[in-house]
Design an enzyme around this catalytic site. Structure first.
Site, PDB file in Angstrom:
ATOM      1  N   GLU A 120      33.063  43.974  45.516  1.00 28.23           N
ATOM      2  CA  GLU A 120      33.396  45.125  46.355  1.00 28.23           C
ATOM      3  C   GLU A 120      32.247  46.122  46.365  1.00 28.23           C
ATOM      4  O   GLU A 120      31.892  46.687  47.413  1.00 28.23           O
ATOM      5  CB  GLU A 120      34.665  45.797  45.824  1.00 28.23           C
ATOM      6  CG  GLU A 120      35.104  47.005  46.631  1.00 28.23           C
ATOM      7  CD  GLU A 120      36.311  47.705  46.032  1.00 28.23           C
ATOM      8  OE1 GLU A 120      36.607  48.824  46.481  1.00 28.23           O
ATOM      9  OE2 GLU A 120      36.951  47.138  45.120  1.00 28.23           O
TER      10      GLU A 120
ATOM     11  N   GLU B  47      46.110  51.978  41.204  1.00 32.08           N
ATOM     12  CA  GLU B  47      44.829  52.665  41.316  1.00 32.08           C
ATOM     13  C   GLU B  47      44.964  53.931  42.155  1.00 32.08           C
ATOM     14  O   GLU B  47      44.359  54.968  41.837  1.00 32.08           O
ATOM     15  CB  GLU B  47      43.776  51.745  41.923  1.00 32.08           C
ATOM     16  CG  GLU B  47      42.392  52.367  41.985  1.00 32.08           C
ATOM     17  CD  GLU B  47      41.329  51.401  42.485  1.00 32.08           C
ATOM     18  OE1 GLU B  47      40.500  51.832  43.312  1.00 32.08           O
ATOM     19  OE2 GLU B  47      41.329  50.230  42.051  1.00 32.08           O
TER      20      GLU B  47
ATOM     21  N   LYS C 196      36.214  43.433  53.834  1.00 34.11           N
ATOM     22  CA  LYS C 196      36.840  44.495  53.057  1.00 34.11           C
ATOM     23  C   LYS C 196      37.453  45.510  53.993  1.00 34.11           C
ATOM     24  O   LYS C 196      36.935  45.776  55.077  1.00 34.11           O
ATOM     25  CB  LYS C 196      35.801  45.199  52.160  1.00 34.11           C
ATOM     26  CG  LYS C 196      36.345  46.408  51.406  1.00 34.11           C
ATOM     27  CD  LYS C 196      35.271  47.151  50.636  1.00 34.11           C
ATOM     28  CE  LYS C 196      35.869  48.396  49.979  1.00 34.11           C
ATOM     29  NZ  LYS C 196      34.869  49.155  49.200  1.00 34.11           N
TER      30      LYS C 196
ATOM     31  N   GLU D  27      31.861  61.481  45.445  1.00 33.25           N
ATOM     32  CA  GLU D  27      30.998  60.633  46.280  1.00 33.25           C
ATOM     33  C   GLU D  27      30.116  61.432  47.238  1.00 33.25           C
ATOM     34  O   GLU D  27      30.615  62.120  48.134  1.00 33.25           O
ATOM     35  CB  GLU D  27      31.839  59.645  47.089  1.00 33.25           C
ATOM     36  CG  GLU D  27      30.996  58.665  47.880  1.00 33.25           C
ATOM     37  CD  GLU D  27      31.797  57.506  48.446  1.00 33.25           C
ATOM     38  OE1 GLU D  27      31.227  56.736  49.231  1.00 33.25           O
ATOM     39  OE2 GLU D  27      32.982  57.376  48.102  1.00 33.25           O
TER      40      GLU D  27
ATOM     41  N   LYS E 298      44.093  57.888  41.141  1.00 33.83           N
ATOM     42  CA  LYS E 298      43.264  58.767  41.974  1.00 33.83           C
ATOM     43  C   LYS E 298      44.021  60.027  42.392  1.00 33.83           C
ATOM     44  O   LYS E 298      43.423  61.104  42.519  1.00 33.83           O
ATOM     45  CB  LYS E 298      42.769  57.995  43.201  1.00 33.83           C
ATOM     46  CG  LYS E 298      41.750  56.914  42.855  1.00 33.83           C
ATOM     47  CD  LYS E 298      41.353  56.086  44.066  1.00 33.83           C
ATOM     48  CE  LYS E 298      40.270  55.074  43.702  1.00 33.83           C
ATOM     49  NZ  LYS E 298      39.908  54.198  44.832  1.00 33.83           N
TER      50      LYS E 298
END
Length: 487
Positions: free
Chosen positions: A314, A449, A221, A270, A453
């Site tokens: 993911e 995406e 990734k 986060e 965001k």
């Protein structure tokens, strides 16, 4: 707060610190705290903070905490390519002779660059590789009450009367601004131009190249980011931006770090790591989908995300990497078997909340070093992914996607990952967003995406009336493009 009592107590404290400095033959850190009346954090940062070269804002609701740091009593700066152990040691040494009076502990506030091996770009020159600042004035707000903490360096030659008066003058000025309510709503700041760091087709080509590299086994990734630059008719209002972010994103970490004329701010979902005593808390956040236009579509999108093999893969990469990074530092680690949904105004994520107990000799900055960059912002495996980002992304991230937060003298503190963020300088705003690329990633889907965001900061910088079920215009309607500047 009773000014005469504060004056005498503070002066006595400074004089005692000067006596210590005379005995030690070096400067002594003097910290004095006392209760503080009700205050308004955003006003304290945006209004009182204008008189200081450095200012810091932090707000989070669980547990409820607001921090506003003004000025600089000391600063710890990491060296390029080096770990954070040296900063932790320097903090211990600074505290070793410190004279601390009152209920509150000294705090370091600040952040670090995403990649401390990369050269610092002119855009991020005020921030460089990072800085943890001990503010001269710190306001602390909690559910159970508020406090004021003053920190300064005292030597054998310090004029304690003059220093005391200077600090008290700053406190009086602060008291006149921190109890203000929300500022009046200003007129919409019209956008003059927008320019992407890369045209959409070029960025999508980079995603396709990354998918090929993953298919060749070079990594599992990698996260690729975009930068979008805006210019408006008037200076962007830090106060209005923070108020919008707070109102629209109550389950995020709200932060703002001003250094000179530049301010880096955002509302990130986060957590990187929180440490309370020996209790550790961290979060795996990876896998995303937009919110729906109404409850039924929102539920459908969330369930589809939970069932997505690509997104679950993911997310599992992030969870497994967190466990691997923490293994040497913890005695126990509790990791739920299944992710949950973390819903934000424009987007929802797969989330796993991780809790553990660290070994007795482990400190917070060691954990920050071990965890950053997580696979949610870097990739798997870490070294190959970061090298790929450095070589192929074509973007100097600065403090975007890097740790921002605080650390106190007890060793407790919290750092978040600086996502949904922008670097602001007057009429200029530089916005950032990224996506995790894994096997099977679709370049068009990943590009869309990033648009979702970006909406968090675009809506905060240029709010306008709602026009759709999400409560905002589409990102394309928010960001009309000047000719020749991307899509």
């Amino acid at each position: 707060m009773n000014p005469p009592i504060l004056t005498q107590k503070l002066l006595d404290h400074l004089q005692q610190a000067r006596q210590h400095a005379e005995v030690k033959g070096r400067e002594i850190l003097a910290c004095y705290s006392s209760p503080w009346d009700d205050w308004e954090p955003i006003s304290a940062f945006s209004t009182a903070g204008q008189g200081y070269a450095h200012a810091f804002f932090w707000a989070f609701n669980d547990p409820q905490l607001a921090l506003v740091g003004l000025g600089q009593a000391a600063e710890l700066v990491p060296q390029p390519g080096q770990g954070l152990v040296s900063l932790q040691q320097a903090w211990r040494e600074m505290l070793g002779d410190a004279l601390i009076v009152g209920p509150e502990k000294p705090h370091l506030l600040g952040g670090l660059a995403f990649d401390r091996q990369a050269a610092v770009s002119p855009l991020w020159s005020s921030f460089a590789y990072g800085a943890l600042v001990l503010p001269e004035i710190l306001l602390i707000g909690r559910r159970q009450g508020s406090a004021l903490l003053l920190s300064t360096r005292v030597s054998a030659r310090t004029d304690c009367n003059a220093l005391c008066e200077r600090l008290l003058a700053a406190v009086r000025e602060l008291a006149s601004t921190t109890r203000q309510g929300p500022a009046p709503t200003s007129e919409r700041n019209n956008l003059l131009s927008r320019c992407d760091s890369l045209p959409a087709d070029c960025w999508k080509a980079k995603v396709a190249d990354a998918v090929d590299a993953i298919g060749q086994g070079r990594m599992e990734k990698v996260v690729l980011a975009r930068q979008v630059d805006f210019e408006a008719e008037q200076d962007f209002s830090l106060e209005a931006t923070l108020r919008y972010l707070r109102q629209a994103n109550d389950s995020t970490y709200l932060f703002a770090i001003r250094r000179g004329e530049h301010c880096f701010l955002g509302a990130t979902p986060e957590r990187l790591v929180r440490l309370e005593g020996r209790e550790l808390y961290t979060t795996a956040l990876a896998g995303s989908t937009p919110r729906g236009h109404g409850p039924d579509e929102d539920l459908y999108n969330g369930n589809r995300l939970l069932d997505s093999a690509k997104d679950r893969h993911e997310h599992a990469l992030v969870v497994n990497a967190l466990k691997s990074s923490l293994e040497a530092h913890v005695e126990t680690l509790q990791v739920p078997a299944m992710p949950s949904l973390h819903k934000l105004p424009h987007i929802q994520h797969l989330q796993t909340l991780v809790r553990g107990r660290v070994r007795p000799d482990v400190d917070l900055l060691t954990l920050v070093d071990a965890l950053h960059p997580t696979p949610a912002v870097g990739g798997v495996d870490k070294e190959h992914a970061i090298a790929y980002i450095r070589d192929q992304e074509g973007l100097n991230r600065g403090w975007y996607a890097a740790p921002v937060g605080w650390l106190n003298s007890d060793g407790n503190g919290e750092f978040a990952v600086a996502l949904r963020s922008a670097l602001i300088h007057g009429r200029q705003a530089h916005l950032f967003a990224g996506c995790g690329i894994v096997e099977g990633s679709d370049p068009e889907h990943e590009y869309q995406e990033t648009c979702v965001k970006l909406r968090t900061m675009i809506s905060a910088l240029m709010p306008e009336p709602t026009v759709d079920g999400c409560g905002e215009r589409s990102v394309e309607q928010h960001t009309e493009v000047v000719a020749g500047c991307g899509t």
